[in-house]
Scaffold this active site. Structure first.
Site, PDB file in Angstrom:
ATOM      1  N   HIS A  25       0.867  -1.178   0.000  1.00 30.13           N
ATOM      2  CA  HIS A  25       0.000   0.000   0.000  1.00 30.13           C
ATOM      3  C   HIS A  25       0.907   1.232   0.000  1.00 30.13           C
ATOM      4  O   HIS A  25       2.032   1.189   0.507  1.00 30.13           O
ATOM      5  CB  HIS A  25      -0.865  -0.027   1.265  1.00 30.13           C
ATOM      6  CG  HIS A  25      -1.928   1.013   1.326  1.00 30.13           C
ATOM      7  ND1 HIS A  25      -1.661   2.324   1.646  1.00 30.13           N
ATOM      8  CD2 HIS A  25      -3.274   0.944   1.130  1.00 30.13           C
ATOM      9  CE1 HIS A  25      -2.789   3.019   1.649  1.00 30.13           C
ATOM     10  NE2 HIS A  25      -3.785   2.209   1.334  1.00 30.13           N
ATOM     11  N   ASP A  78       3.294  -4.272   8.196  1.00 29.08           N
ATOM     12  CA  ASP A  78       2.033  -3.551   8.106  1.00 29.08           C
ATOM     13  C   ASP A  78       0.901  -4.553   8.297  1.00 29.08           C
ATOM     14  O   ASP A  78       0.607  -5.365   7.419  1.00 29.08           O
ATOM     15  CB  ASP A  78       1.933  -2.868   6.734  1.00 29.08           C
ATOM     16  CG  ASP A  78       0.610  -2.142   6.528  1.00 29.08           C
ATOM     17  OD1 ASP A  78      -0.228  -2.147   7.448  1.00 29.08           O
ATOM     18  OD2 ASP A  78       0.411  -1.579   5.436  1.00 29.08           O
ATOM     19  N   LYS A  96      -9.875  -0.599  10.871  1.00 34.91           N
ATOM     20  CA  LYS A  96      -9.909  -1.866  10.126  1.00 34.91           C
ATOM     21  C   LYS A  96     -10.454  -3.008  10.985  1.00 34.91           C
ATOM     22  O   LYS A  96     -10.736  -4.092  10.478  1.00 34.91           O
ATOM     23  CB  LYS A  96      -8.502  -2.247   9.659  1.00 34.91           C
ATOM     24  CG  LYS A  96      -7.765  -1.181   8.856  1.00 34.91           C
ATOM     25  CD  LYS A  96      -8.224  -1.116   7.429  1.00 34.91           C
ATOM     26  CE  LYS A  96      -7.287  -0.221   6.625  1.00 34.91           C
ATOM     27  NZ  LYS A  96      -7.714  -0.065   5.235  1.00 34.91           N
ATOM     28  N   GLN A 150      -4.412  -5.120   7.209  1.00 29.42           N
ATOM     29  CA  GLN A 150      -5.419  -6.058   6.714  1.00 29.42           C
ATOM     30  C   GLN A 150      -5.498  -7.333   7.545  1.00 29.42           C
ATOM     31  O   GLN A 150      -6.475  -8.076   7.462  1.00 29.42           O
ATOM     32  CB  GLN A 150      -5.140  -6.418   5.246  1.00 29.42           C
ATOM     33  CG  GLN A 150      -5.210  -5.257   4.286  1.00 29.42           C
ATOM     34  CD  GLN A 150      -6.569  -4.578   4.276  1.00 29.42           C
ATOM     35  OE1 GLN A 150      -7.594  -5.201   4.526  1.00 29.42           O
ATOM     36  NE2 GLN A 150      -6.574  -3.286   3.990  1.00 29.42           N
ATOM     37  N   CYS A 168      -4.572   2.347  -3.974  1.00 29.96           N
ATOM     38  CA  CYS A 168      -3.353   2.873  -3.329  1.00 29.96           C
ATOM     39  C   CYS A 168      -2.206   1.862  -3.459  1.00 29.96           C
ATOM     40  O   CYS A 168      -1.434   1.644  -2.515  1.00 29.96           O
ATOM     41  CB  CYS A 168      -3.592   3.213  -1.863  1.00 29.96           C
ATOM     42  SG  CYS A 168      -4.699   4.615  -1.631  1.00 29.96           S
TER      43      CYS A 168
END
Length: 416
Positions: A124, A203, A229, A206, A373
């Protein structure tokens, strides 16, 4: 709780009663942001009505109540991801700010012109742009880890990318486009086999709502994620920093709440130096979004009540059901193959993803369209954008069936 009572869970989310263009809302853009259960909304409202005050700066009762609550939440979150101590948890305003924090503290302090970092082509922009901006200041090289055509990392290439000047490897746990679960633990083992001093940044935006996260088992140096999220509000996020790795590094943002002392020179006409409070608090300057942190805590409690294993099992079933139905369409191209969790990205022949998204919206169906993105990944596949469908704990089979019913009508209308 054994399994999930989807009908009951859906009642927890007020927005699902909304109608779009006269149709029942079918929300399939959960990889962008998830909706909030009533308990989160209620908790934030209760805060404003009963306990709202500035934290860490007041001696009065109301301030002490909310200060203690926020510090209790730091403990809760450290347990939720199995950190060693609460001091390894830094409150930020989202994963994007979290990666920027790491880039502007550890990276800017420890990297030099001859060094390099490794990110991947599937990242991303939040895990690309911060590193690019810092590289423009320092001059280090950014290396790109490629993927195979099926969307999985090329781990042989990773070994070739690592050299004596590699200082950081920053990768996504689950791609926001492909939805594939990357073998992060295996990757970190490979990295440490070559050089145990390479810093690993993950990261988890998700992954946080769909995987049981254990930062000790992952063995990363940093793990970041956003509240919104995981069924919490926007404006809150977490940076886990292993062994409080940032404790000796100066803050990257200045402001109130982080100053221990400001020393003036003898004439008192200039500032001699500034002493900061200890980490993690010195990285939490200004007024924190305490209502968002409170909401995040409630969202985590909600997930724990349902059971993360129940959520994982349900997500596997609903995404498998969706994927199998989508594969029946000969004119649909699906990106990525392998172990995925809640995301499917696809294109329909030469149709513009934006057009498909607009047509679905007329049926009350929300999906994400465009480059997501993730422009480098779009360029890798030689496409300008995609349609992305992403599920959540409140996504029902009825939602998916209505999506396909509407998609079939759209494809017939545009004669595909």
């Amino acid at each position: 709780m054994i399994g999930l009572n989807i009908k009951k869970i859906r009642l927890d989310f007020p927005i699902l009663k909304k109608r779009i263009n006269g149709k029942r809302l079918i929300y399939l853009d959960n990889a962008a942001t998830s909706h909030k259960p009533k308990c989160v909304i209620k908790k934030q409202t209760y805060l404003y009505k009963n306990n709202y005050a500035s934290i860490h700066r007041g001696v009065y009762t109301l301030s002490n109540i909310i200060t203690n609550k926020i510090e209790d939440i730091r403990i809760e979150i450290s347990k939720f991801i199995n950190a060693s101590t609460p001091e390894e948890i830094i409150f930020v305003r989202g994963a994007t700010e979290g990666i920027n924090l790491i880039a502007n503290t550890w990276a800017i302090t420890n990297l030099s012109k001859q060094d390099n970092i490794i990110i991947s082509i599937i990242e991303h922009h939040a895990n690309i742009v911060p590193w690019y901006l810092i590289s423009q200041k320092i001059g280090f090289q950014i290396k790109l880890l490629k993927i195979k055509k099926n969307g999985n990392f090329d781990l042989k290439q990773l070994k070739n990318l690592i050299d004596k000047n590699t200082k950081i490897v920053s990768l996504t746990h689950i791609s926001n486009v492909l939805g594939l679960i990357n073998p992060i633990k295996k990757i970190i083992k490979i990295i440490h086999r070559y050089n145990n001093n390479i810093i690993t940044v993950i990261d988890g935006s998700q992954a946080i709502a769909h995987q049981k996260i254990n930062v000790k088992k992952i063995n990363c140096d940093f793990y970041v994620f956003s509240s919104h999220k995981i069924y919490g509000p926007t404006g809150a996020g977490i940076v886990y920093n292993k062994n409080n790795i940032l404790k000796d590094i100066i803050p990257w943002q200045g402001g109130g709440g982080i100053v221990a002392n400001i020393n003036l020179n003898n004439t008192k006409k200039t500032i001699k130096d500034i002493k900061f409070i200890n980490a993690p608090w010195k990285f939490e300057t200004g007024s924190l979004n305490i209502e968002s942190i409170i909401g995040l805590s409630e969202a985590i409690k909600y997930i724990q009540k349902i059971g993360i294993n129940n959520i994982i099992n349900y997500q596997k079933k609903i995404i498998s059901f969706t994927l199998n139905k989508l594969k029946l369409y000969n004119n649909v191209k699906i990106l990525g193959e392998g172990k995925r969790i809640n995301i499917i990205s696809f294109n329909i022949n030469n149709q513009n993803s934006y057009d498909i998204g607009c047509l679905l919206d007329q049926h009350g169906i929300a999906i994400r369209t465009g480059h997501q993105c993730a422009i480098p990944l779009m360029k890798y596949y030689n496409i300008s954008g995609i349609c992305r469908l992403s599920t959540a704990i409140y996504t029902s089979k009825k939602d998916i069936n209505l999506f396909f019913y509407s998609l079939k009508k759209i494809l017939k209308k545009i004669q595909i």
